[in-house]
Every structure is written in structure tokens, then in C-alpha cells.
Enzyme design. Structure first.
Site, PDB file in Angstrom:
ATOM      1  N   PHE A 134     -20.701  24.887  15.460  1.00 16.22           N
ATOM      2  CA  PHE A 134     -19.686  23.966  14.944  1.00 16.22           C
ATOM      3  C   PHE A 134     -19.317  24.441  13.549  1.00 16.22           C
ATOM      4  CE2 PHE A 134     -17.930  20.450  12.628  1.00 16.22           C
ATOM      5  CZ  PHE A 134     -16.989  19.965  13.514  1.00 16.22           C
ATOM      6  N   ASP A 219     -22.767  30.318   7.503  1.00 18.81           N
ATOM      7  CA  ASP A 219     -22.109  29.031   7.298  1.00 18.81           C
ATOM      8  C   ASP A 219     -23.189  28.031   6.885  1.00 18.81           C
ATOM      9  OD1 ASP A 219     -21.019  26.505   7.483  1.00 18.81           O
ATOM     10  OD2 ASP A 219     -19.929  26.890   9.343  1.00 18.81           O
ATOM     11  N   LYS A 248     -19.158  20.527   1.747  1.00 22.39           N
ATOM     12  CA  LYS A 248     -19.846  19.239   1.778  1.00 22.39           C
ATOM     13  C   LYS A 248     -20.529  18.890   0.457  1.00 22.39           C
ATOM     14  CE  LYS A 248     -20.272  18.911   6.801  1.00 22.39           C
ATOM     15  NZ  LYS A 248     -19.100  18.033   6.972  1.00 22.39           N
TER      16      LYS A 248
END
Length: 394
Positions: A134, A219, A248
Site C-alpha cells: 500500500f 517507503d 505522515k
């Protein structure tokens, strides 16, 4: 909730709670009920809600300047890029806003590097990715998703990606060839259920990419910036990738901040006009990001995530013998808990937890993700785990 249902696109299925205020690890709804946040905005809130240092940094910058666009310099940009590069042990930073933008930037960078530096024939660049990934929801990113919900009905899909099983080093090594410009992986797969790869996997990826002249792109949007007990999840195998993709927690839950961080040889391929963002690296984002980086440099939050994470996983491991929990995975203050489907779906378990004052979120059937703020107290963490035991009846 009725107004939201009537007037917003149904791209999310939130739990039926309406949050009005939040502080630390706790949120309060519009009716005054308090809830322990065991999700932390999918790691965007690593430092808790309304962290005083981050709020102060944002308020101070709001009185000065919030946006210049990249048409002009501003006085926070250079410091932010310098400090982030130092934290990563890299040389250059390309700031963006959201995580998906950063992943798109990484993809574009790898392709351009492949053509300009590696010498891959034009239009032939390949990027190896992992099943169950994801990385976001843009058209290009969902093109290499293996999740039908994320991918279906959004074609035609962007070519240039090769998918291999996550954690299978032999399959990855077989997929990397002369036209491979990068391997793009999550060091721990979050949305897939907090999947930790086998020991030695990341080190093996580092070896393969180095030998084959491809970039290793990590990532670390969810796994990075303290969540796993280290600044980066790659550090658990003493691995340094060629490129970090961050987001984030970089914005402290205050503003969206993301970035690609790499060497001068890689990010130096860009020339003015080839990539950009109006809001990327804006003064407000840089001010908050600088405070986040200052907090991470102390090592306090990484240490706290490691210590409380050990406690979390000890407690969760006790549940696996209950017959109600089939598996627990994770690292640091991050866990995926597989509930026996006979006990309930992940959604049902999340709703039962909410009724007891704990907010968590399900993924893929009967898996619950737990990722509280790194600032949570041990007492609050134990209280939250007690509510999980009550929901499971153990």
C-alpha cells in the site's frame, strides 16, 4: 454523520464517532465521551494530538508567512531540507505534501535516474514492487496494487511495474534485471496487516539492488520516524536504502508534509520545471517539520516506542493462546492482531472496542491494527489492552 453521508463521497467507512477535541492519546466526541486513540492517524500522530511543541511551532509560523510557492525562497526551507537530510544520512531532499505525492515523486525520480544515469533505454524502465503493498491511491500507484478494492475500475493501468511476493528474496532477485531502475518496498507492510518480513530480507534486497545497479526505495511513510523503536524500520537490519519516502509523522499530525530523501547523484537528476508542487516545502510545513526533526534527534521517542513496544507485544502474545487470536505481528508500538473470524470481523471488533472507549481500525477481514501515539503512557496502553481482552472475552 447523516450530513456527511448525504454530501460526501463514500470513499471511507469511518467508525460512527464524531471527534470534537483531542489531546495526547485521547480524543473526545461531540457528546463529551472520551476515547483512547490506538490508531494515531495511521502513524501521522506519532507525537500525540495537540503536541505543545508542534502547536507552538505552527502558531508562531502562522503569524509570519504560510505560503510563498516555490517561485521564491523562504527562510525555513533550507533549514528543513538540511536537517531532514542529516537525519536520514542523505544529501538532498525533495519536499511534497501527501504520502502518495512522495511515492509518485520516488517513481518519477527512479525512472529519470534510470534513463539519465543507468542508461536504460527510453520507456523501458521497470520498478519491482511487492504484493500486498500500500503506497497510496493515485492512478499510477493503484496500477501496481494487488488489492482489488484499491485497483478495480480505475484502469487503464500504468505499465512498468513487476510484482513479486513480499518477503520472497529469491523471487525478487529473479525479477531484477538490466532494465530495473528500482525496488520499491515498505520495510513493514502496514495496510496488509503490519507484516514484518523474514530476518535478512531487507539486507538481501540491499545486496541485490547494489549488485544489479538498481535503487532501493524504502517507503517509510508509516514505519518511519520512530514508530518501530528506531528512526527508520530499515535500521533493524542495519540497512540504508538509496531513497527514503517519508510522510505522515513528518507533519506531526498538524499539516501534511512528505518528502523524498536521497543522494545528490539521484535527486540531482532534476532540472527546474520537471517536477514540483505549489505547497510542497511551504513555510508552515517546514516550521512544523523542523520541530518534528528536533524532537526525533533526541532519540526519546524512538526509545519510548521500543520500550513500550516490547510491553505491547508481550501482552498481545498472551492472547494467542486464548483461541480468540490466531497471530500477532509487528515491531515497536505497531501491531497487527489477527482475530479468529468466529469471534467477529475486524469491523465488528473495532465497533465493540469503540463502545468501550478505544478507537482502533480493522484491515483485511479480521485483523486489527494497533498503533497508539508514541507519547501514550504505559497505564493508558494497559487500559486499552484490557478493553481488547474484554471484547475478546479473555
Amino acid at each position: 454523520m447523516a450530513a456527511a453521508e448525504a454530501h460526501s463521497a463514500h470513499n471511507y467507512h469511518p467508525l460512527p464517532v464524531v471527534v470534537a477535541t483531542a489531546e495526547g492519546a485521547w480524543m473526545t466526541d461531540v457528546e463529551g465521551r472520551r476515547y483512547l486513540d490506538m490508531l494515531a492517524g495511521y502513524s501521522a500522530l506519532n507525537f500525540g494530538h495537540a503536541n505543545p511543541r508542534l502547536i507552538a511551532a505552527a502558531k508562531a509560523q502562522l503569524d509570519r508567512v504560510t505560503l510563498t510557492s516555490r517561485a521564491f525562497h523562504h527562510d525555513r526551507f533550507a533549514d528543513f531540507c538540511t536537517r531532514l537530510a542529516e537525519l536520514c544520512g542523505m544529501e538532498m531532499v525533495l519536499p511534497m505534501n501527501t504520502g502518495a505525492e512522495a511515492v509518485e515523486t520516488a517513481v518519477k525520480t527512479a525512472r529519470k535516474w534510470g534513463y539519465r544515469v543507468k542508461g536504460v533505454p527510453d520507456g523501458r524502465a521497470k520498478i519491482v514492487v511487492a504484493a500486498g503493498n500500500f503506497h497510496g491511491r493515485t492512478t499510477t500507484i493503484v496500477s501496481f496494487s494487488t488489492d482489488p478494492e484499491a485497483r478495480a475500475d480505475f484502469g487503464p493501468y500504468t505499465p512498468g511495474f513487476v510484482t513479486v511476493p513480499y518477503g520472497d528474496l529469491a523471487a525478487l532477485e529473479a525479477a531484477v534485471d538490466d532494465e530495473t531502475v528500482a525496488v520499491l518496498l515498505e520495510p513493514i507492510q502496514g495496510e496488509a496487516g503490519v507484516l514484518v518480513p523474514p530476518p535478512g530480507y531487507l539486507a538481501g534486497v540491499r545486496r541485490v539492488t547494489a549488485e544489479r545497479g538498481a535503487l532501493f526505495i524504502a517507503d517509510e511513510i508509516q514505519s518511519g520516524l520512530g514508530r518501530t523503536g528506531r528512526t527508520f524500520a530499515c535500521e533493524h537490519e542495519d540497512v540504508v536504502p538509496d531513497m527514503y519516502v517519508l510522510g505522515k509523522a513528518l507533519g506531526g499530525g498538524v499539516v501534511p508534509v512528505s518528502a523524498v530523501v536521497s543522494s545528490r547523484d539521484v535527486l540531482g537528476v532534476y532540472r527546474p520545471g520537471e517536477h514540483g508542487s505549489t505547497f510542497g516545502g511551504n513555510p508552515l510545513a517546514c516550521a512544523v517539520g523542523l520541530e518534528v526533526l528536533a524532537m526525533l534527534r533526541t532519540g526519546e521517542y524512538q526509545e519510548r516506542a521500543a520500550e513500550l513496544g516490547d510491553h505491547l507485544h508481550r501482552e498481545l502474545s498472551l492472547l494467542t493462546g486464548s483461541g480468540k487470536v490466531t497471530e500477532v505481528r509487528g515491531r515497536g508500538l505497531w501491531a497487527g492482531v489477527d482475530i479468529d473470524p468466529a469471534v467477529g470481523t475486524g469491523r465488528e471488533i473495532s465497533e465493540r472496542l469503540m463502545a468501550l472507549g478505544v478507537l482502533a481500525k480493522d484491515t483485511h477481514g479480521s485483523t486489527i491494527r494497533l498503533a497508539p501515539p508514541l507519547t501514550i503512557s504505559e497505564a493508558d496502553l494497559d487500559w486499552g489492552l484490557a478493553q481488547l481482552r474484554a471484547v475478546l472475552g479473555v
